[in-house]
Design a protein around this motif. Structure first.
Motif, PDB file in Angstrom:
ATOM      1  N   LEU A  37       0.813  -1.212   0.000  1.00 51.25           N
ATOM      2  CA  LEU A  37       0.000   0.000   0.000  1.00 51.25           C
ATOM      3  C   LEU A  37       0.848   1.264   0.000  1.00 51.25           C
ATOM      4  N   TYR A  38       1.958   1.259   0.730  1.00 52.83           N
ATOM      5  CA  TYR A  38       2.794   2.444   0.839  1.00 52.83           C
ATOM      6  C   TYR A  38       3.529   2.720  -0.477  1.00 52.83           C
ATOM      7  N   ILE A  39       3.965   1.674  -1.138  1.00 52.36           N
ATOM      8  CA  ILE A  39       4.586   1.845  -2.457  1.00 52.36           C
ATOM      9  C   ILE A  39       3.561   2.386  -3.438  1.00 52.36           C
ATOM     10  N   GLY A  40       2.301   1.944  -3.284  1.00 49.53           N
ATOM     11  CA  GLY A  40       1.245   2.436  -4.169  1.00 49.53           C
ATOM     12  C   GLY A  40       1.074   3.940  -4.064  1.00 49.53           C
ATOM     13  N   TYR A  41       1.043   4.471  -2.843  1.00 49.68           N
ATOM     14  CA  TYR A  41       0.908   5.912  -2.681  1.00 49.68           C
ATOM     15  C   TYR A  41       2.180   6.639  -3.086  1.00 49.68           C
ATOM     16  N   LEU A  42       3.311   5.973  -2.993  1.00 47.29           N
ATOM     17  CA  LEU A  42       4.543   6.566  -3.491  1.00 47.29           C
ATOM     18  C   LEU A  42       4.453   6.752  -5.003  1.00 47.29           C
ATOM     19  N   TYR A  43       3.843   5.770  -5.708  1.00 51.36           N
ATOM     20  CA  TYR A  43       3.590   5.919  -7.143  1.00 51.36           C
ATOM     21  C   TYR A  43       2.744   7.164  -7.405  1.00 51.36           C
ATOM     22  N   ALA A  44       1.721   7.360  -6.571  1.00 46.96           N
ATOM     23  CA  ALA A  44       0.839   8.511  -6.749  1.00 46.96           C
ATOM     24  C   ALA A  44       1.621   9.814  -6.640  1.00 46.96           C
ATOM     25  N   ALA A  45       2.512   9.890  -5.651  1.00 48.54           N
ATOM     26  CA  ALA A  45       3.316  11.101  -5.469  1.00 48.54           C
ATOM     27  C   ALA A  45       4.238  11.329  -6.666  1.00 48.54           C
ATOM     28  N   ILE A  46       4.862  10.254  -7.158  1.00 49.07           N
ATOM     29  CA  ILE A  46       5.760  10.379  -8.313  1.00 49.07           C
ATOM     30  C   ILE A  46       4.988  10.813  -9.538  1.00 49.07           C
ATOM     31  N   GLY A  47       3.816  10.198  -9.745  1.00 49.89           N
ATOM     32  CA  GLY A  47       3.008  10.548 -10.909  1.00 49.89           C
ATOM     33  C   GLY A  47       2.579  11.999 -10.891  1.00 49.89           C
ATOM     34  N   ASP A  48       2.106  12.490  -9.748  1.00 43.09           N
ATOM     35  CA  ASP A  48       1.684  13.878  -9.665  1.00 43.09           C
ATOM     36  C   ASP A  48       2.866  14.833  -9.772  1.00 43.09           C
ATOM     37  N   THR A  49       4.031  14.411  -9.274  1.00 39.58           N
ATOM     38  CA  THR A  49       5.219  15.255  -9.406  1.00 39.58           C
ATOM     39  C   THR A  49       5.605  15.422 -10.874  1.00 39.58           C
ATOM     40  N   LEU A  50       5.450  14.365 -11.662  1.00 35.37           N
ATOM     41  CA  LEU A  50       5.696  14.476 -13.097  1.00 35.37           C
ATOM     42  C   LEU A  50       4.761  15.501 -13.731  1.00 35.37           C
ATOM     43  N   SER A  51       3.515  15.546 -13.245  1.00 37.15           N
ATOM     44  CA  SER A  51       2.578  16.528 -13.785  1.00 37.15           C
ATOM     45  C   SER A  51       3.023  17.949 -13.441  1.00 37.15           C
ATOM     46  N   VAL A  52       3.676  18.126 -12.281  1.00 37.24           N
ATOM     47  CA  VAL A  52       4.195  19.442 -11.908  1.00 37.24           C
ATOM     48  C   VAL A  52       5.285  19.873 -12.888  1.00 37.24           C
ATOM     49  N   VAL A  53       6.129  18.928 -13.274  1.00 35.49           N
ATOM     50  CA  VAL A  53       7.184  19.232 -14.245  1.00 35.49           C
ATOM     51  C   VAL A  53       6.571  19.673 -15.572  1.00 35.49           C
ATOM     52  N   ILE A  54       5.495  18.987 -15.974  1.00 30.48           N
ATOM     53  CA  ILE A  54       4.812  19.357 -17.218  1.00 30.48           C
ATOM     54  C   ILE A  54       4.221  20.763 -17.097  1.00 30.48           C
ATOM     55  N   LYS A  55       3.573  21.035 -15.951  1.00 32.73           N
ATOM     56  CA  LYS A  55       2.989  22.360 -15.730  1.00 32.73           C
ATOM     57  C   LYS A  55       4.055  23.441 -15.808  1.00 32.73           C
ATOM     58  N   PHE A  56       5.226  23.149 -15.225  1.00 33.49           N
ATOM     59  CA  PHE A  56       6.301  24.140 -15.188  1.00 33.49           C
ATOM     60  C   PHE A  56       6.651  24.616 -16.598  1.00 33.49           C
ATOM     61  N   GLY A  57       6.727  23.656 -17.531  1.00 30.11           N
ATOM     62  CA  GLY A  57       7.066  24.034 -18.902  1.00 30.11           C
ATOM     63  C   GLY A  57       5.952  24.757 -19.616  1.00 30.11           C
ATOM     64  N   ILE A  58       4.703  24.420 -19.278  1.00 31.87           N
ATOM     65  CA  ILE A  58       3.561  24.991 -19.984  1.00 31.87           C
ATOM     66  C   ILE A  58       3.224  26.397 -19.512  1.00 31.87           C
ATOM     67  N   MET A  59       3.200  26.604 -18.194  1.00 31.66           N
ATOM     68  CA  MET A  59       2.682  27.850 -17.633  1.00 31.66           C
ATOM     69  C   MET A  59       3.453  29.084 -18.067  1.00 31.66           C
ATOM     70  N   PHE A  60       4.757  28.947 -18.271  1.00 31.76           N
ATOM     71  CA  PHE A  60       5.569  30.110 -18.589  1.00 31.76           C
ATOM     72  C   PHE A  60       5.705  30.345 -20.093  1.00 31.76           C
ATOM     73  N   VAL A  61       5.188  29.409 -20.897  1.00 29.00           N
ATOM     74  CA  VAL A  61       5.371  29.528 -22.339  1.00 29.00           C
ATOM     75  C   VAL A  61       4.040  29.634 -23.073  1.00 29.00           C
ATOM     76  N   VAL A  62       3.114  28.743 -22.762  1.00 32.81           N
ATOM     77  CA  VAL A  62       1.870  28.638 -23.519  1.00 32.81           C
ATOM     78  C   VAL A  62       0.793  29.502 -22.878  1.00 32.81           C
ATOM     79  N   ARG A  63      -0.060  30.079 -23.702  1.00 32.79           N
ATOM     80  CA  ARG A  63      -1.163  30.882 -23.199  1.00 32.79           C
ATOM     81  C   ARG A  63      -2.152  30.003 -22.447  1.00 32.79           C
ATOM     82  N   ARG A  64      -2.881  30.607 -21.512  1.00 31.55           N
ATOM     83  CA  ARG A  64      -3.720  29.838 -20.593  1.00 31.55           C
ATOM     84  C   ARG A  64      -4.788  29.012 -21.319  1.00 31.55           C
TER      85      ARG A  64
END
Length: 517
Positions: A346-373
């Motif tokens: 179960l704990y590894i499962g939630y660790l996957y969730a944290a990693i997956g959402d962190t990847l989405s943060v990386v994607i947001k970082f590239g989008i927010m400063f370049v692409v229009r809303r």
């Protein structure tokens, strides 16, 4: 000078004040992750249904020797096996409120209902908290939400021997109410205090804080085996934030536009100038406010609600945001929770969730400063929709692989949905007028809670038809993204102050009206 220009001038460069601001106000954000997802961990039943016979039980041992399939379903359907006499739940030494309250077998529906009522509480809280923050200020609303949540956490963690199940369920509802009011209000405060060019940083840090909450949940859950103590940890985090909150000023935009107090506005700006080491002369500051707008923003609660009809653009914008939040939440809770199924631990499962959402943060970082809303919202939802459509393709991976074709693309889709969620939040806060920002954000978040309740039941649709489910999810994603194109562009633009400003922003929807630094 306009209030936005003053904030841009004083807070134009990122300094230690922003780090302090983000850290302090995102501690409860991490606590909210634990409050929202934690019960799945310290409830323990849906994921840890293992049980074992008691050595002294003749009935249980006899069924074992007869090769009876000792599954959770057969156990619940066997009236001759009694908890504590014939078997015990095997929780590896951990306690669970679900077991202590007897929420298993024929009573397990109460466990599911309690999780749903948490979101019902959130909807009730948001309908009250938004107007409070627009009328009385961002900080009073934040104070109230933290205090209410802390009190409810105290009631929640009471030993089952001295409390009752209905009290526990009510406490969960109140936690949902208080926690999500803070969730909605804190981002408004942060983004109203940030200069135009740095607003995306507030959203990115918020998203990271939610993910960091997953990591804290894994850490706490692994080392803390008593559910009461684990459930109390968010309350301690909220207490720390409550103490630190008093050192920060009220939102300068609220003070000027909603409270109509120039002196209080200058007091807030002086605080930011001090910590940013700005030499800006605030005493001689003259803030511009058109006379027509000043009379229009002096509204009571009922009149401010009527403005959603009077200025239809603002009402339409609120409906679009509520729908986008609803779909994002529906897909997020319907699929992101599936990260936990990638591992038996179960704990590894939630660790996957944290990693997956962190990847989405990386994607947001590239989008927010370049692409229009508008384009970024459409692209995020569009990518999610495409991923769900691709998942339908009859492609088979080798059986030895840990993931199949459907799981791969569904996880990719959930990643895009997490990205879309952050983009919609930033877009919505920037597009909402200061006079109605907390209400609009609360109503949009209200839609998200509806999506959350429906998302937790997404497995019912999946059982009906896997192909049909992917088609429905894909279409929902595309419609949410397409509606984003009907919103005004907000990247690099000063947020509207009043409802009439929203109407003007729609008239120049395709312009880009750059704000000066």
């Amino acid at each position: 000078m306009k209030i936005d220009e003053a904030i841009d001038t004083i807070n134009g460069k990122p300094t230690v004040v922003f780090v302090l601001l983000l850290i302090v106000f995102n501690i409860p954000q991490q606590a909210l992750t634990i409050l929202s997802v934690g019960p799945n961990l310290y409830g323990f039943m849906p994921y840890k249904g293992q049980w074992r016979c008691l050595s002294s039980s003749v009935t249980c041992l006899t069924q074992t020797l007869n090769n009876t399939v000792l599954t959770r379903d057969t156990l619940c359907g066997n009236a001759s096996l009694k908890l504590g006499t014939d078997f015990v739940w095997d929780t590896d030494g951990r306690t669970s409120y679900a077991i202590e309250y007897g929420l298993y077998c024929e009573r397990e529906w109460i466990y599911t209902m309690t999780n749903s009522l948490y979101f019902v509480g959130a909807m009730i809280g948001l309908s009250i908290g938004g107007p409070i923050m627009d009328i009385y200020g961002r900080k009073p609303g934040l104070y109230l939400s933290i205090l209410v949540t802390m009190l409810a956490v105290v009631v929640e963690v009471l030993p089952t021997s001295i409390t009752y199940l209905p009290v526990f369920i009510l406490a969960r509802m109140v936690i949902g109410a208080g926690g999500h009011v803070y969730f909605s209000g804190i981002q408004i405060y942060v983004l109203e205090s940030f200069p135009t060019k740095l607003r995306p940083w507030g959203t990115l840090f918020y998203a990271f804080s939610w993910n960091f909450g997953y990591l804290l949940l894994v850490f706490y859950g692994y080392y803390i085996k008593t559910w009461n103590i684990l459930a109390a940890m968010p309350g301690i985090m909220l207490f720390v934030s409550l103490i630190l909150l008093r050192f920060f000023p009220e939102s300068p935009k609220h003070e000027f536009i909603n409270a109509r107090s120039l002196e209080r506005t200058k007091t807030s700006l002086r605080w930011f100038a001090k910590f940013n080491r700005s030499s800006f002369d605030i005493d001689s500051l003259v803030l511009e406010y058109e006379e027509k707008e000043e009379s229009e923003h002096e509204l009571n609660f009922i009149e401010s609600i009527k403005e959603f009809v009077k200025y239809g653009e603002m009402g339409k914008q609120t409906v679009i945001l509520a729908y986008q939040w609803c779909i994002a939440s529906f897909l997020y809770y319907g699929f992101t929770f599936s990260w936990s199924r990638l591992s038996d631990n179960l704990y590894i499962g939630y660790l996957y969730a944290a990693i997956g959402d962190t990847l989405s943060v990386v994607i947001k970082f590239g989008i927010m400063f370049v692409v229009r809303r508008r384009l970024s919202v459409f692209g995020s939802y569009g990518a999610a929709g495409a991923a769900f459509f691709i998942a339908i393709a009859p492609v088979a991976f080798p059986k030895s692989w840990a993931i199949n074709w459907e799981q791969l693309w569904c996880l990719g889709g959930s990643l895009c949905v997490a990205t879309a969620w952050g983009m919609v939040f930033l877009h919505g806060v920037e597009a909402a007028p200061t006079t109605h920002r907390a209400k609009i954000n609360s109503y949009a978040s209200f839609g998200a809670r509806i999506g959350a309740i429906c998302g937790t039941q997404a497995s019912w649709i999946l059982n009906w038809s896997k192909t049909g489910t992917f088609l429905i999810f894909g279409m929902l994603s595309l419609t949410a993204g397409s509606l984003g194109l009907r919103m005004p562009e907000t990247k690099g633009v000063f947020p509207p102050a009043t409802a009439p400003d929203v109407r003007r922003s729609y008239k120049k929807r395709d312009g880009h009206d750059k704000a000066s630094a």
